[in-house]
Design a protein around this motif. Structure first.
Motif, mmCIF file in Angstrom:
data_model
loop_
_atom_site.group_PDB
_atom_site.id
_atom_site.type_symbol
_atom_site.label_atom_id
_atom_site.label_comp_id
_atom_site.label_asym_id
_atom_site.label_seq_id
_atom_site.Cartn_x
_atom_site.Cartn_y
_atom_site.Cartn_z
ATOM 1 N N GLY A 1 -3.537 0.626 -3.394
ATOM 2 C CA GLY A 1 -2.932 -0.676 -2.744
ATOM 3 C C GLY A 1 -2.640 -1.377 -4.353
ATOM 4 N N TRP B 1 0.727 -1.099 -0.028
ATOM 5 C CA TRP B 1 -0.047 0.170 -0.035
ATOM 6 C C TRP B 1 0.650 1.279 -0.052
ATOM 7 C CZ3 TRP B 1 -0.752 4.175 3.508
ATOM 8 C CH2 TRP B 1 -1.960 4.936 3.038
ATOM 9 N N HIS C 1 -8.858 -2.315 7.475
ATOM 10 C CA HIS C 1 -10.144 -1.786 7.593
ATOM 11 C C HIS C 1 -11.028 -2.647 8.307
ATOM 12 C CE1 HIS C 1 -9.214 1.495 4.952
ATOM 13 N NE2 HIS C 1 -8.884 0.695 4.033
ATOM 14 N N LEU D 1 -9.878 -8.555 -2.010
ATOM 15 C CA LEU D 1 -10.446 -7.616 -1.082
ATOM 16 C C LEU D 1 -9.937 -7.678 0.649
ATOM 17 C CD1 LEU D 1 -13.919 -6.754 -2.266
ATOM 18 C CD2 LEU D 1 -11.971 -5.290 -2.360
ATOM 19 N N CYS E 1 -7.565 -5.822 2.210
ATOM 20 C CA CYS E 1 -7.813 -4.835 2.808
ATOM 21 C C CYS E 1 -8.120 -4.791 4.244
ATOM 22 C CB CYS E 1 -9.118 -3.965 2.142
ATOM 23 S SG CYS E 1 -8.914 -4.083 0.263
ATOM 24 N N CYS F 1 -6.172 -0.918 -6.479
ATOM 25 C CA CYS F 1 -7.298 -0.253 -6.026
ATOM 26 C C CYS F 1 -6.909 1.106 -5.320
ATOM 27 C CB CYS F 1 -8.060 -1.008 -4.723
ATOM 28 S SG CYS F 1 -6.989 -1.169 -3.296
ATOM 29 N N CYS G 1 -7.443 4.244 -3.240
ATOM 30 C CA CYS G 1 -8.080 4.822 -1.868
ATOM 31 C C CYS G 1 -8.416 6.166 -1.737
ATOM 32 C CB CYS G 1 -7.154 4.321 -0.643
ATOM 33 S SG CYS G 1 -6.686 2.426 -0.742
#
Length: 237
Positions: free
Chosen positions: A142, A114, A218, A211, A214, A155, A157
């Protein structure tokens, strides 16, 4: 003897000062490890022995250096306001880094990393996988490469990121499987809130396994998952 001792002391102090200055300049020029957890190994481009060594806090990441993390392991690097967070089971190489020209290139052979980018020109900070190349137009994104799928993901952010020639905004991303030609476009909007990963995120994860990467940053909200280790440094820089 006394004079000779004084001269030797002066020489020693001078050498010590030069070493400190060199370390200081290196720290200002390159990213420095600010946090490590678990097994983090690195192969330094400047090490003639070509042996993998344990990476420690305050070690410097230089062009050509390669990083490998084990299960549950990670390392964070910081350069001014630019962050690089290398996640577990990742093989990462810094290909290029020029702080004067504000240019950097990195390669994620497998795993996840990231980035929050600052102090670099638009499009001059690039991160590649075996199938994708992401060039920063904004700030945070990321990059993942899943070996089982042979698929690279990016992805977004924050801000804007160019993935294989197409621009993606916050809450979206692109993926490409090895051997394919068309970039797969994904939408992650509203899946993650300020509180964490929603129920909708859990459902979307069944469709896009990437996912799960993540979740260290998160946390699940309204559901549970014990398959990951929380990132205790996320959001604290």
């Amino acid at each position: 003897m006394f004079v000779r001792g004084i001269m030797s002391l002066r020489i020693l102090l001078t050498l010590s000062s030069l070493i400190l200055i060199s370390v200081s300049l290196s720290a200002e020029e390159f990213a420095v490890a600010t946090f490590t957890r678990g097994k983090v190994s690195f192969l330094s481009v400047s090490d003639s022995s070509k042996l993998w060594k344990t990476l420690k806090v305050n070690d410097i990441l230089k062009p050509g250096d390669r990083i490998k993390t084990g299960n549950g392991s990670k390392v964070d690097f910081l350069y001014q306001e630019t962050e690089i967070r290398i996640q577990p089971n990742t093989d990462f190489t810094l290909k290029e880094w020029n702080s004067d020209k504000k240019v950097a290139k990195a390669y994620v052979e497998k795993g996840a990393a990231w980035f929050r980018v600052s102090n670099f020109k638009k499009g001059s900070f690039e991160v590649s996988t075996p199938t994708t190349t992401a060039g920063v137009r904004g700030t945070a994104f990321g990059v993942f490469f899943e070996e089982k799928e042979k698929k690279g993901y990016t992805c977004v952010c924050e801000g804007l990121v160019n993935i294989n020639g197409s621009d993606f905004a916050k809450g979206s991303g692109g993926a490409l499987k090895m051997g394919a030609t068309d970039l797969e476009k994904n939408d992650y909007k509203d899946l993650i809130t300020k509180e964490g990963a929603t129920i909708q995120f859990r459902e979307k994860r069944k469709e896009i396994a990437m996912l799960s990467r993540c979740l260290p940053c998160h946390k699940p909200v309204g559901w549970e998952d014990t398959s990951f280790t929380p990132d205790e440094t996320y959001g604290k820089k």
